[in-house]
Motif scaffolding. Sequence first.
Motif, PDB file in Angstrom:
ATOM      1  N   ASP A   1       0.815  -1.209   0.000  1.00  0.00           N
ATOM      2  CA  ASP A   1       0.000   0.000   0.000  1.00  0.00           C
ATOM      3  C   ASP A   1       0.850   1.261   0.000  1.00  0.00           C
ATOM      4  OD1 ASP A   1      -2.316  -1.455  -0.017  1.00  0.00           O
ATOM      5  OD2 ASP A   1      -2.620  -1.381   2.142  1.00  0.00           O
ATOM      6  N   LEU A   2       2.145   1.137   0.290  1.00  0.00           N
ATOM      7  CA  LEU A   2       3.027   2.300   0.304  1.00  0.00           C
ATOM      8  C   LEU A   2       3.698   2.535  -1.040  1.00  0.00           C
ATOM      9  CD1 LEU A   2       4.769   1.754   3.755  1.00  0.00           C
ATOM     10  CD2 LEU A   2       3.020   3.442   3.209  1.00  0.00           C
ATOM     11  N   LEU A   3       3.394   1.682  -2.030  1.00  0.00           N
ATOM     12  CA  LEU A   3       4.060   1.791  -3.319  1.00  0.00           C
ATOM     13  C   LEU A   3       3.198   2.556  -4.306  1.00  0.00           C
ATOM     14  CD1 LEU A   3       5.419  -1.837  -3.610  1.00  0.00           C
ATOM     15  CD2 LEU A   3       6.611   0.194  -2.811  1.00  0.00           C
ATOM     16  N   PRO A   4       3.800   3.433  -5.099  1.00  0.00           N
ATOM     17  CA  PRO A   4       3.029   4.222  -6.050  1.00  0.00           C
ATOM     18  C   PRO A   4       2.841   3.486  -7.371  1.00  0.00           C
ATOM     19  CG  PRO A   4       5.299   4.960  -6.080  1.00  0.00           C
ATOM     20  CD  PRO A   4       5.205   3.857  -5.044  1.00  0.00           C
ATOM     21  N   GLY A   5       1.642   3.580  -7.916  1.00  0.00           N
ATOM     22  CA  GLY A   5       1.431   3.145  -9.282  1.00  0.00           C
ATOM     23  C   GLY A   5       1.239   1.658  -9.456  1.00  0.00           C
ATOM     24  N   ASP A   6       0.554   1.303 -10.550  1.00  0.00           N
ATOM     25  CA  ASP A   6       0.288  -0.096 -10.845  1.00  0.00           C
ATOM     26  C   ASP A   6       1.527  -0.817 -11.350  1.00  0.00           C
ATOM     27  OD1 ASP A   6      -2.341   0.238 -10.139  1.00  0.00           O
ATOM     28  OD2 ASP A   6      -2.982   0.771 -12.169  1.00  0.00           O
ATOM     29  N   ALA A   7       2.467  -0.075 -11.958  1.00  0.00           N
ATOM     30  CA  ALA A   7       3.649  -0.735 -12.517  1.00  0.00           C
ATOM     31  C   ALA A   7       4.483  -1.363 -11.416  1.00  0.00           C
ATOM     32  CB  ALA A   7       4.485   0.277 -13.311  1.00  0.00           C
ATOM     33  N   VAL A   8       4.819  -0.582 -10.404  1.00  0.00           N
ATOM     34  CA  VAL A   8       5.636  -1.105  -9.315  1.00  0.00           C
ATOM     35  C   VAL A   8       4.867  -2.156  -8.533  1.00  0.00           C
ATOM     36  CG1 VAL A   8       6.842  -0.494  -7.189  1.00  0.00           C
ATOM     37  CG2 VAL A   8       6.938   1.036  -9.158  1.00  0.00           C
ATOM     38  N   ARG A   9       3.598  -1.872  -8.218  1.00  0.00           N
ATOM     39  CA  ARG A   9       2.799  -2.851  -7.494  1.00  0.00           C
ATOM     40  C   ARG A   9       2.637  -4.116  -8.317  1.00  0.00           C
ATOM     41  NH1 ARG A   9      -0.383  -1.332  -3.307  1.00  0.00           N
ATOM     42  NH2 ARG A   9      -2.016  -2.761  -3.968  1.00  0.00           N
ATOM     43  N   GLY A  10       2.486  -3.955  -9.649  1.00  0.00           N
ATOM     44  CA  GLY A  10       2.356  -5.136 -10.509  1.00  0.00           C
ATOM     45  C   GLY A  10       3.609  -5.995 -10.475  1.00  0.00           C
ATOM     46  N   ASP A  11       4.774  -5.354 -10.466  1.00  0.00           N
ATOM     47  CA  ASP A  11       6.020  -6.105 -10.393  1.00  0.00           C
ATOM     48  C   ASP A  11       6.111  -6.880  -9.082  1.00  0.00           C
ATOM     49  OD1 ASP A  11       6.746  -5.233 -12.846  1.00  0.00           O
ATOM     50  OD2 ASP A  11       8.363  -3.923 -12.197  1.00  0.00           O
ATOM     51  N   LEU A  12       5.774  -6.215  -7.983  1.00  0.00           N
ATOM     52  CA  LEU A  12       5.859  -6.896  -6.697  1.00  0.00           C
ATOM     53  C   LEU A  12       4.788  -7.966  -6.556  1.00  0.00           C
ATOM     54  CD1 LEU A  12       6.858  -4.137  -4.154  1.00  0.00           C
ATOM     55  CD2 LEU A  12       8.260  -5.710  -5.442  1.00  0.00           C
ATOM     56  N   GLN A  13       3.660  -7.785  -7.209  1.00  0.00           N
ATOM     57  CA  GLN A  13       2.653  -8.839  -7.213  1.00  0.00           C
ATOM     58  C   GLN A  13       3.146 -10.063  -7.983  1.00  0.00           C
ATOM     59  OE1 GLN A  13      -0.693  -6.641  -8.678  1.00  0.00           O
ATOM     60  NE2 GLN A  13      -1.283  -5.900  -6.656  1.00  0.00           N
ATOM     61  N   LEU A  14       3.963  -9.836  -9.027  1.00  0.00           N
ATOM     62  CA  LEU A  14       4.605 -10.969  -9.698  1.00  0.00           C
ATOM     63  C   LEU A  14       5.523 -11.703  -8.737  1.00  0.00           C
ATOM     64  CD1 LEU A  14       5.620  -9.648 -13.260  1.00  0.00           C
ATOM     65  CD2 LEU A  14       3.897 -11.350 -12.710  1.00  0.00           C
ATOM     66  N   LEU A  15       6.277 -10.936  -7.946  1.00  0.00           N
ATOM     67  CA  LEU A  15       7.136 -11.568  -6.941  1.00  0.00           C
ATOM     68  C   LEU A  15       6.308 -12.354  -5.936  1.00  0.00           C
ATOM     69  CD1 LEU A  15       9.838  -8.867  -6.112  1.00  0.00           C
ATOM     70  CD2 LEU A  15      10.155 -11.012  -7.315  1.00  0.00           C
TER      71      LEU A  15
ATOM     72  N   GLN B   1      11.135   3.854 -11.643  1.00  0.00           N
ATOM     73  CA  GLN B   1       9.694   3.999 -11.782  1.00  0.00           C
ATOM     74  C   GLN B   1       9.108   4.827 -10.646  1.00  0.00           C
ATOM     75  OE1 GLN B   1       8.318  -0.066 -12.018  1.00  0.00           O
ATOM     76  NE2 GLN B   1       8.524  -0.126 -14.227  1.00  0.00           N
ATOM     77  N   VAL B   2       9.571   4.552  -9.416  1.00  0.00           N
ATOM     78  CA  VAL B   2       9.065   5.301  -8.270  1.00  0.00           C
ATOM     79  C   VAL B   2       9.420   6.775  -8.400  1.00  0.00           C
ATOM     80  CG1 VAL B   2       9.324   5.638  -5.784  1.00  0.00           C
ATOM     81  CG2 VAL B   2       9.023   3.339  -6.689  1.00  0.00           C
ATOM     82  N   GLU B   3      10.625   7.067  -8.848  1.00  0.00           N
ATOM     83  CA  GLU B   3      11.033   8.453  -9.028  1.00  0.00           C
ATOM     84  C   GLU B   3      10.141   9.151 -10.046  1.00  0.00           C
ATOM     85  OE1 GLU B   3      15.103   8.284 -10.057  1.00  0.00           O
ATOM     86  OE2 GLU B   3      15.808   7.965  -8.009  1.00  0.00           O
ATOM     87  N   ARG B   4       9.868   8.461 -11.142  1.00  0.00           N
ATOM     88  CA  ARG B   4       9.003   9.059 -12.166  1.00  0.00           C
ATOM     89  C   ARG B   4       7.586   9.273 -11.636  1.00  0.00           C
ATOM     90  NH1 ARG B   4       5.505   6.729 -15.368  1.00  0.00           N
ATOM     91  NH2 ARG B   4       6.319   4.647 -14.930  1.00  0.00           N
ATOM     92  N   LEU B   5       7.032   8.236 -10.997  1.00  0.00           N
ATOM     93  CA  LEU B   5       5.677   8.354 -10.469  1.00  0.00           C
ATOM     94  C   LEU B   5       5.601   9.390  -9.356  1.00  0.00           C
ATOM     95  CD1 LEU B   5       4.749   4.558 -10.376  1.00  0.00           C
ATOM     96  CD2 LEU B   5       3.888   6.275 -11.973  1.00  0.00           C
ATOM     97  N   LEU B   6       6.650   9.419  -8.518  1.00  0.00           N
ATOM     98  CA  LEU B   6       6.684  10.400  -7.438  1.00  0.00           C
ATOM     99  C   LEU B   6       6.764  11.814  -7.995  1.00  0.00           C
ATOM    100  CD1 LEU B   6       6.934  11.141  -4.460  1.00  0.00           C
ATOM    101  CD2 LEU B   6       9.392  10.773  -4.648  1.00  0.00           C
ATOM    102  N   ARG B   7       7.580  11.999  -9.010  1.00  0.00           N
ATOM    103  CA  ARG B   7       7.693  13.330  -9.629  1.00  0.00           C
ATOM    104  C   ARG B   7       6.341  13.757 -10.197  1.00  0.00           C
ATOM    105  NH1 ARG B   7      11.221  12.076 -12.944  1.00  0.00           N
ATOM    106  NH2 ARG B   7      13.040  12.539 -11.666  1.00  0.00           N
ATOM    107  N   GLU B   8       5.679  12.808 -10.873  1.00  0.00           N
ATOM    108  CA  GLU B   8       4.357  13.126 -11.421  1.00  0.00           C
ATOM    109  C   GLU B   8       3.374  13.467 -10.307  1.00  0.00           C
ATOM    110  OE1 GLU B   8       3.202   9.763 -13.710  1.00  0.00           O
ATOM    111  OE2 GLU B   8       4.660  10.129 -15.318  1.00  0.00           O
TER     112      GLU B   8
END
Length: 791
Positions: free
Chosen positions: A36-50, A639-646
């Motif tokens: 829940d502390l991760l931004p965006g579906d991309a990063v969460r999607g990667d960790l969901q793969l893990l 990815q987090v840097e990009r999403l955080l910047r946005e």
Amino acid sequence: MTEKKPLAIRWILVIACTALGLYGLTGLKMSDDALDLLPGDAVRGDLQLLQRLGLVDRIFITLSVEDPTISDEQALAALKENSSRLGESLNKSDLVHRVLSRLPSGYQLSTFEVISPHLPALLENEDYQEIERLIAEQGIDQALARDFALLNSPAGIGMKHQIQADPLGFVRLLLGKLEHLRGDYSVDLIDGFFISKDRRSCLITAESRLPLTDSQKAARIEALLQHDFKTNLSPEITPRVIGTLSHTLANARMVKRDLRLLLPVATLLLALLLAITLRDLRAVVVLSIPFLAAPAAISISNMVFGKISGLALGFGIVLLGISIDFAIHLFLALRDRKISHQEALTSIRRPILLATATTCSVFIVLLFSKVAAHQQMATLALAGTLLAVLYSWLLIPLFNTVRSQPSSMDHNGAMNRLADSRILRKLFFVSWLLLIGGGLLSWPQLRYNGNLQLLDAPDQATHEDEQHFRATWEQGDEQLFVVATGSDLDTALKNNFILYRHLRSSGQSQFQSLAPLLPDKATQLSHINNWKSFWQSRQPGFEDRFQRSAASHGFRIEGFTPFFSSLEQAPSALTPELLWKSPLSSMLDSMVRSPQTDGGDYLILTTVAGDSTLTTNLIKLDHQQPGITLLANEKWRGQVERLLREDIVNLSLSAGLCIVIIALFAFRRTRPVLGVLAPVLSALSTMSLFSLVSNGELNMMHLLMGIMVIGLSVDYGIFIISSRLKTDDPVAAKAVSICAASSLIGFGVLAFAEHPALHSLGITVLVGIGTAWPTAIFVSPLLAGSPRRNR
């Protein structure tokens, strides 16, 4: 009787809402999911793969014998015995599965029996260089001499059939492929157990059936492990556990420890503040009214998201600093202003509505954050603020808030005289201009740090266990996980083999992969064709050389009929079903996942010992090759840097635009609007300068509190300017000061938290509100102009 009826209705309404909120808390579902502390579906999607691959929920247990008086032989025997007991016990549990404590007895021979008939389907171009050497005259002589010596030794009694079927040792080509199942661990397989090089440690892996990113579920797994350690391990065995489990528990315990200590401190300091500044026992009851909104706000957030994180619940500290602000302004307006009760309500209604609108607009903007925890916090704070304002407006006027006797220590006049000091006003205005200039210059120099480890706070025991693990198993600090996906298993195997060839061509050797043992069907058929072509031109000459060498070593050529028959037979491909019948099935299960739902993908994991160069290489492959996904901290960081910047840019601009529109709509002219916004500009500039001076970095927690500070700061400007434009009432400055001090207490105590996320929350508000407050008192009136001109 008619006058009391509306009063009773107000109390009944508030009590009923509070009771419903308390009832809703009975279905509260707590979830401390780190995702829940991760931004965006991309990063969460990667960790969901893990998570699907079991890596997030994997448990690594190292059993060690650390007593130097115990010999290596005794230590090895103890490790085998204890590992067997612990593995059997864990296998019986419903909370863990895929326990791997050892490979079955006779795993080597059984594995070769399953795989060796399909060896031609697995041989790559590089392998034929070794085969060329083996079928040359010198290679044949060396192999048959070795076979003859082996057959005439005690160890060769059971090797006759294997030598007849494979006299040249082609099966040894499988050993290199099997080595890729070990990855970058330095481990010896002794009787199927995973033993360290020094023979003092043993490795066991398991996978939790419960998500280990949830602290409550992680605590259940920890209790299971501690129970099994206590009941199954001998006193000389020291167990150590690493993985997500220890990090989740360490973070949760640190957050709870911080909140358990800091919440009472904040409450006590807030009570002292109100007692010293208000000097009225009625204030204790009156200012408790906004907290009646907490149960309903928590229930609403839980209903919207189906759960609520501990961090979002701890965001109740926000309500300490925000919701009572409106009650303070209302209470002081009714008590301290020298006007009638109704006139006081009328005069304070507009600034409270405007401040509520700006605060809620900021929370609404935060609902669009890409971070799930931010959305939970915003929902809780939005509901709590609206209900707190409603409760305050309904109930506070019911109290007899007019002082019968003025306080002997009334600070309103002193505060007003201080704010109107010409010298102080000029000094603060010049300082304010310098502050804004510094903020503008510092902002472009800040960096966005997307390192997820910034939100992680492992304890000393976790650090020590991880260092012991790396030293024992000689594992590198950085591991990269690459996932090959496919709508069917063969497509996933194809992508996995593409990844394997890419790693080999890049000169990488330290990786764990299934590809050498199980390529896709098309690749295996290509290998089989290469095998046929190879022997078609070489078999006649090879047979002559072999016969001569066999005769010279005393062998009869008829004894190798199984070997030559295998060369004549058409090779067949190795199927996944056959490979999973081998003793390696438990290891393979940790690398392959079937779809969880219809239409899902198969996943195949490759683990690589990485460095920055390889990571960059694999990121390019990730972008270029569909079906291959790199899971690595460096990629997530980008990815987090990009999403955080946005998020920072979009949400900050949106929040700023909302408050500017509200200020323009309410005050219409430039100078009063600038006076309203001055505290916001001060807070943002100070936070920017502080971040630059401290480490020059921003993270997602700065985003959260930056948005919050905007909402708090603009409220100070609204109340001061509203007062300035009407009566220049000294009560407003006192109320703003009390509100700012309460916010500094509520948030500021978090600056002393050990956990980095809570510390970031506290320190950001501390520096932001710390400058917004004096700006509202001294600079905003100066920017707004004289009361007479404005009126």
